[in-house]
Design a protein around this motif. Structure first.
Motif, PDB file in Angstrom:
ATOM      1  N   UNK A 126       0.947  -1.300  -0.046  1.00 34.32           N
ATOM      2  CA  UNK A 126       0.126   0.056   0.042  1.00 34.32           C
ATOM      3  C   UNK A 126       0.833   1.444   0.135  1.00 34.32           C
ATOM      4  N   UNK A 127       0.791   1.958  -0.958  1.00 30.67           N
ATOM      5  CA  UNK A 127       1.509   3.282  -1.011  1.00 30.67           C
ATOM      6  C   UNK A 127       0.579   4.484  -1.193  1.00 30.67           C
ATOM      7  N   UNK A 128       0.703   5.632  -0.558  1.00 27.42           N
ATOM      8  CA  UNK A 128       0.140   6.733  -0.504  1.00 27.42           C
ATOM      9  C   UNK A 128       1.123   8.117  -0.965  1.00 27.42           C
ATOM     10  N   UNK A 129       0.238   8.967  -1.643  1.00 28.81           N
ATOM     11  CA  UNK A 129       1.012  10.111  -1.876  1.00 28.81           C
ATOM     12  C   UNK A 129       0.469  11.170  -1.056  1.00 28.81           C
ATOM     13  N   UNK A 173       3.396   2.685   2.959  1.00 29.43           N
ATOM     14  CA  UNK A 173       4.346   3.497   2.719  1.00 29.43           C
ATOM     15  C   UNK A 173       4.052   4.919   2.205  1.00 29.43           C
ATOM     16  N   UNK A 194       4.436   8.146   0.218  1.00 30.78           N
ATOM     17  CA  UNK A 194       5.586   8.810  -0.482  1.00 30.78           C
ATOM     18  C   UNK A 194       5.291  10.380  -0.372  1.00 30.78           C
ATOM     19  N   UNK A 233      -3.560  14.143  -7.175  1.00 31.76           N
ATOM     20  CA  UNK A 233      -3.695  12.735  -6.784  1.00 31.76           C
ATOM     21  C   UNK A 233      -3.095  12.252  -5.402  1.00 31.76           C
ATOM     22  N   UNK A 234      -3.134  13.316  -4.461  1.00 33.89           N
ATOM     23  CA  UNK A 234      -2.577  13.163  -3.371  1.00 33.89           C
ATOM     24  C   UNK A 234      -3.635  12.604  -2.563  1.00 33.89           C
ATOM     25  N   UNK A 235      -3.304  11.577  -1.634  1.00 31.21           N
ATOM     26  CA  UNK A 235      -4.292  10.903  -0.759  1.00 31.21           C
ATOM     27  C   UNK A 235      -4.505  11.761   0.403  1.00 31.21           C
ATOM     28  N   UNK A 277      -5.542   8.055   5.373  1.00 32.28           N
ATOM     29  CA  UNK A 277      -5.646   7.491   4.169  1.00 32.28           C
ATOM     30  C   UNK A 277      -6.354   6.228   3.568  1.00 32.28           C
TER      31      UNK A 277
END
Lengths: 594, 179
Positions: B2-5, B53, B55, B75-77, B162
C-alpha cells in the motif's frame, strides 16, 4: 314505431359496420406500409437486445471494422483464443500438429541459420577482442579497474540496454510495477521523483499543447517516457535506444491499459494487482550488443569467416586421411593373411575397389576388413580363386584331404608333411600314398606315427588291460570274485582274437603275474609264475587258445603303483594283462584297399 | 504494497523540511527543492497488520510570487500542512493553501503541524486559531523538529486517514500512550 325502429336500428348498425370496415380498408390502403414499419419498430424497441440472427449478420463486419481501427479486439480475444487452442491440443493434438506442420519446418531452419550466424559472430568478436590492440587495451582496463573482462567488452560493444522499466500511476506518481526486481529498492522514490520532474518540465515549458516530455538523457543514460491516460511507462536505457523502442513501450502500455483497466481506475495505492503485469515489462528489458563494427571490419576481422571454413576443411581432410589410413592398414592386414593376395586397391565413385586372389581355404576377407573397422558395404571386392603353397594353407589342405584322427598331429616343415601320434595302419598307408600329391608337399614323414588298432580291437584291448585278477596273500588260487572277473575277460579275449583275425592281426596276451614285496625274490617270482599259470589255465578252460596266452612272472620286481602301501600290496598280489598286436603282412594290403 | 501520496505544503521557512528529514528515507538531495521545486521522500508507517508506505512530496514553500504547482498536488491521498507556531501569518496562509490544495487534489484528509513547539516563549497561536482550523476540518498537532515531538504521531494519523479510518481523539490518545 317500434317495429319500424328496429329495422332502422339494425340498418343503422349495418351502416356503421360497413363504415368501420371501409375506414379500415381505407386506412390499410393509405398507411398499410407505414403501419407495418411501425409495428416492426415497436417490436425492436420492446426487445432492445439483438437476436442471434441479427448478431450473426453483423458480427463479421463488426470484427473487420474494429480490427481495421486498432489491435484492441485481438488483445481482448487473445486469452480466449489461447485457452481454446490449449483445450484443442489437449483433446486432439494431431489436428493442431497437422495444421502447424508447414510452419514448423521453415521456423526450425530459420532458428538454426540464426544460431549459426550468431556463432560466427561470436567467433569473430572473440578473435577481434582477443587479438586486436583494442582487445589488449580492454584487458589492461579490466586488470586496472578490477571489472571482469567480459563486462568491459559488453560496455564497449553495447549498443543499448534497457536496464529498468517503471510502470507509474499517472495521477499520483505512485509505482505500480517495476523490473528488474533487484533494482527495485528505491523504485518508488524514483517513480515519484520522475513524475515530479515530468510534471515540472511539462509545467515549466507548457508542453501541454505540443506533447509531453518523452525523452531525457544524462550521460549515456536515456529515460524514455511513454504516457497513457492512467499510467505511464518509463524505460531507463543505457546507450543509444533504437527507434522501435518507444513503439514497443507504447504498445505494452496500451495492453496494460486494456487488461488492467479496472485496477487502474480503482487504484488507491495498492500495487498488488499489477504484479502480474511484470512479465510484460520484462519483455521490454533487453541488451543489444554491436554485431558489427565497420571501423574494425578492415584487416584481420574481415577474414575471420575463414577460420571456421579452415577448421571445416581441416576436419574433412583429417577425417579423409584417417579413413585412408584405416583402409591401408586393413589392406596390409589382408595381405599378411595366408592365401590372400591383393593385386589392386583403389577408391573411386565413393567406394573402395579391391582385386586379388584368394585360396578357398583362406580366411574370409570381408570379415577381416570388418575386423579392421572398415564399412564393408562401402567395399566392392573381386577375388580370383588360387591354390596357395604357404605352409598354413598347405597344412589346412592336408587336414581337409587326409582327415587325420584326433590322435594324430600334422605339421608342415618346408615342403614336407610330418605326422605324429597313433593311427591305424590303413590311415598311415593312405597318407603315404595321397599326401605327396597335394600341392606344396614334396615328402611325407610318417616315422612318428605309431601303428594303431582298429577301433573295435582298441576298445577290447582297453577293457582287457583295465582288468586284473587279485589273489590272497601267498595264494595262487582264484577265489570266486577273481573267477567271475576272469570269465568276463576270457569272453573279451576270444572276441579280440576274432576281431584280430578279421582285421589281419596276430594277437598275444601277456599274463603279468605279481606279488607284494614281502618274501624273498625267488619265492615271489615263483608265486607270480604260479598265479599267471593259474589264470592261463582258467582262461584256456574258458575256450581261449593257449597259444595266445603268455604267462609272464615278474615277482615283486615290476610293481603297479598305488597311493597307500596296503593298497599297493593288495593290487600287486595279482595277474594283469598286456595285449600285443602285430599286423599280418597280407592283411595290410587288404585294409588299404578299404 | 500500500502506497499513498502525501503532499507536504507550507509557507516558506516553516521548518517543514527539517521537520521530516530526520524521520524519512531519502535518496534525493535538497537541491531538488530549488530546482524542480519538490523532493520525494519515503516514510513507512506500520499499522499492525498493514504497512503503509507514504511517499512524501515535500513541495517547495510558497512565497509571494510563487504559487505551488497544482500538478504536484494532484492525486494526493492526504495533505500535510506545516505552519510556524511562532509566526502567525504562516497559520493564516494555511486557509488559502488549503483551498489551493483542495482545488488540485479534492477533499482529502488534512493535518496541520504547528511546528517549533519547543519555542513556547515565542508562541503566537491562540486556542481560537486552533479551533478555527479544527472547524475547517483539519486535524491539528503540535510538533517540534528539534525534539521530534508529534512527528511520528502525525505520520501515523495520516496513514490511518488515507486508509479511510480517520483517527478520533481517542485514537490519538492511544497513539500517544503507545509511544
Amino acid at each position: 314505431m317500434a317495429p319500424d325502429g328496429a329495422p332502422d336500428a339494425a340498418g343503422g348498425d349495418r351502416n356503421s359496420d360497413v363504415s368501420v370496415r371501409e375506414l379500415s380498408e381505407l386506412r390499410d390502403l393509405l398507411f398499410g406500409g407505414e403501419r407495418r414499419q411501425l409495428e416492426e419498430l415497436r417490436r425492436r424497441l420492446d426487445t432492445l437486445e439483438m437476436t442471434p440472427e441479427e448478431l450473426a449478420e453483423k458480427l463479421p463486419q463488426a470484427i473487420a471494422l474494429r480490427s481495421a481501427r486498432d489491435d484492441q479486439l485481438a488483445i481482448a480475444m487473445a486469452p480466449t483464443v489461447e485457452t481454446a487452442i490449449s483445450e484443442s491440443v489437449r483433446r486432439n493434438p494431431h489436428e493442431i500438429a497437422t495444421a502447424i506442420f508447414p510452419v514448423l519446418g521453415p521456423a526450425i531452419r530459420k532458428a538454426i541459420a540464426e544460431t549459426m550466424a550468431g556463432l560466427v559472430n561470436t567467433i569473430n568478436r572473440a578473435i577481434d577482442h582477443s587479438l586486436s590492440p583494442r582487445g589488449i587495451r580492454w584487458r589492461i582496463e579490466s586488470w586496472r579497474t578490477g571489472v571482469p573482462f567480459a563486462q568491459i567488452v559488453i560496455r564497449h560493444a553495447l549498443v543499448y540496454r534497457v536496464e529498468q522499466v517503471f510502470l507509474v500511476h499517472a495521477e499520483t506518481g505512485l509505482l505500480l510495477a517495476h523490473v528488474p526486481e533487484e533494482t527495485s529498492a528505491n523504485a518508488d522514490l524514483i517513480s515519484g521523483m520522475l513524475t515530479a520532474i515530468t510534471d515540472f518540465v511539462n509545467d515549466s515549458f507548457e508542453t501541454r499543447q505540443t506533447g509531453e516530455l518523452r525523452t531525457f538523457a544524462v550521460g549515456d543514460l536515456t529515460v524514455l517516457v511513454e504516457a497513457g491516460p492512467q499510467a505511464y511507462i518509463a524505460a531507463v536505457v543505457r546507450g543509444q535506444p533504437p527507434e522501435s523502442l518507444p513503439v514497443e513501450l507504447q504498445s505494452t502500455l496500451e495492453t496494460i491499459h486494456l487488461q488492467w483497466s479496472n485496477p487502474l481506475t480503482a487504484f488507491d495505492g495498492d500495487s498488488a494487482p499489477f504484479a502480474t503485469a511484470r512479465p510484460l515489462l520484462d519483455d521490454c528489458v533487453e541488451t543489444v550488443l554491436s554485431t558489427d563494427d565497420v571501423a574494425n571490419a578492415r584487416g584481420f576481422r574481415r577474414y575471420a569467416w575463414v577460420i571456421p571454413l579452415l577448421l571445416f576443411v581441416v576436419a574433412v581432410e583429417w577425417f579423409g586421411t584417417s579413413g585412408r589410413r584405416r583402409w591401408n592398414a586393413a589392406v596390409a592386414r589382408l595381405e599378411s593373411e595366408p592365401g590372400i593376395t591383393v593385386i589392386r586397391s583403389e577408391r573411386s565413385g565413393g567406394r573402395w575397389h579391391l582385386t586379388g586372389m584368394r585360396d578357398p581355404l583362406a580366411a574370409n576377407p570381408t570379415a577381416l576388413l570388418a575386423g579392421s573397422g572398415i564399412d564393408t558395404t562401402d567395399v566392392h571386392a573381386r577375388w580370383e580363386p588360387f591354390v596357395s603353397t604357404e605352409p598354413a594353407l598347405v597344412l589346412a589342405r592336408a587336414r581337409r584331404v587326409l582327415a587325420p584322427p584326433a590322435s594324430v598331429t600334422l605339421t608342415v616343415s618346408g615342403d614336407s608333411l610330418i605326422a605324429s601320434g597313433r593311427a591305424t595302419a590303413a590311415w598311415t598307408a593312405r597318407v603315404a600314398a595321397v599326401a605327396p600329391a597335394l600341392p606344396g608337399i614334396a615328402s611325407v614323414d610318417l616315422s612318428r606315427v605309431e601303428p594303431g588298432l582298429p577301433a573295435e580291437m582298441d576298445s577290447l584291448r582297453g577293457e582287457i588291460e583295465g582288468t586284473r585278477a587279485l589273489f590272497a596273500v601267498g595264494s595262487d588260487v582264484l577265489d570266486d570274485a577273481a573267477r567271475g572277473t576272469m570269465n568276463a575277460v576270457s569272453d573279451r579275449i576270444r572276441a579280440l582274437a576274432e576281431a584280430a583275425r578279421r582285421h589281419g592281426y596276430e594277437v598275444t596276451v601277456q599274463l603279468v603275474g605279481r606279488t607284494d614285496p614281502s618274501g624273498s625274490t625267488n619265492e615271489n617270482l615263483s608265486l607270480s609264475r604260479r598265479r599267471a599259470v593259474a589264470i592261463r589255465d582258467h582262461l584256456t578252460s574258458r575256450g581261449v587258445p593257449t597259444a595266445m596266452l603268455e604267462p609272464t612272472p615278474t615277482g615283486s620286481g615290476n610293481p603297479l603303483s598305488a597311493s597307500g602301501s596296503s593298497d599297493r600290496a593288495r593290487i600287486n598280489r595279482s595277474v594283469s594283462f598286456v595285449v600285443r598286436t602285430t599286423p599280418l603282412p597280407g592283411a595290410r594290403a587288404a585294409e588299404r584297399m578299404r | 504494497m500500500i502506497q499513498k501520496k502525501i503532499c507536504m505544503v507550507g509557507v516558506y521557512g516553516t521548518g517543514k523540511t527539517s521537520l521530516v528529514q530526520r524521520y524519512v528515507q531519502s535518496i534525493f538531495s535538497a537541491k531538488y527543492h530549488s530546482t524542480v521545486g519538490v523532493k520525494v521522500d519515503r516514510k513507512e508507517v506500520n499499522l499492525g497488520a498493514t504497512t503503509v508506505t507514504l511517499l512524501l512530496w515535500d513541495v517547495e514553500g510558497r512565497t509571494a510570487d510563487h504559487e505551488i504547482p497544482t500538478s504536484y498536488l494532484r492525486g494526493a491521498h492526504a495533505m500535510f500542512f506545516v505552519a510556524d507556531g511562532t509566526r502567525r501569518e504562516t497559520v493564516d496562509a494555511l486557509f488559502d493553501l488549503r483551498e489551493h490544495a483542495r482545488a488540485a487534489a479534492g477533499d482529502v484528509p488534512s493535518i496541520v503541524a504547528l511546528n517549533k513547539n519547543d519555542l513556547q516563549d515565542q508562541w503566537r497561536i491562540g486556542p481560537s486559531d486552533t479551533s478555527k482550523l479544527i472547524t475547517a476540518g483539519v486535524h491539528v498537532v503540535r510538533t517540534s523538529a528539534k525534539t521530534g515531538e508529534g512527528v511520528e504521531d502525525s505520520f501515523r494519523w495520516l496513514a490511518n486517514a488515507t486508509l479511510g479510518e480517520p483517527a478520533s481523539p481517542t485514537d490519538q490518545s492511544q497513539v500517544r500512550h503507545a509511544r
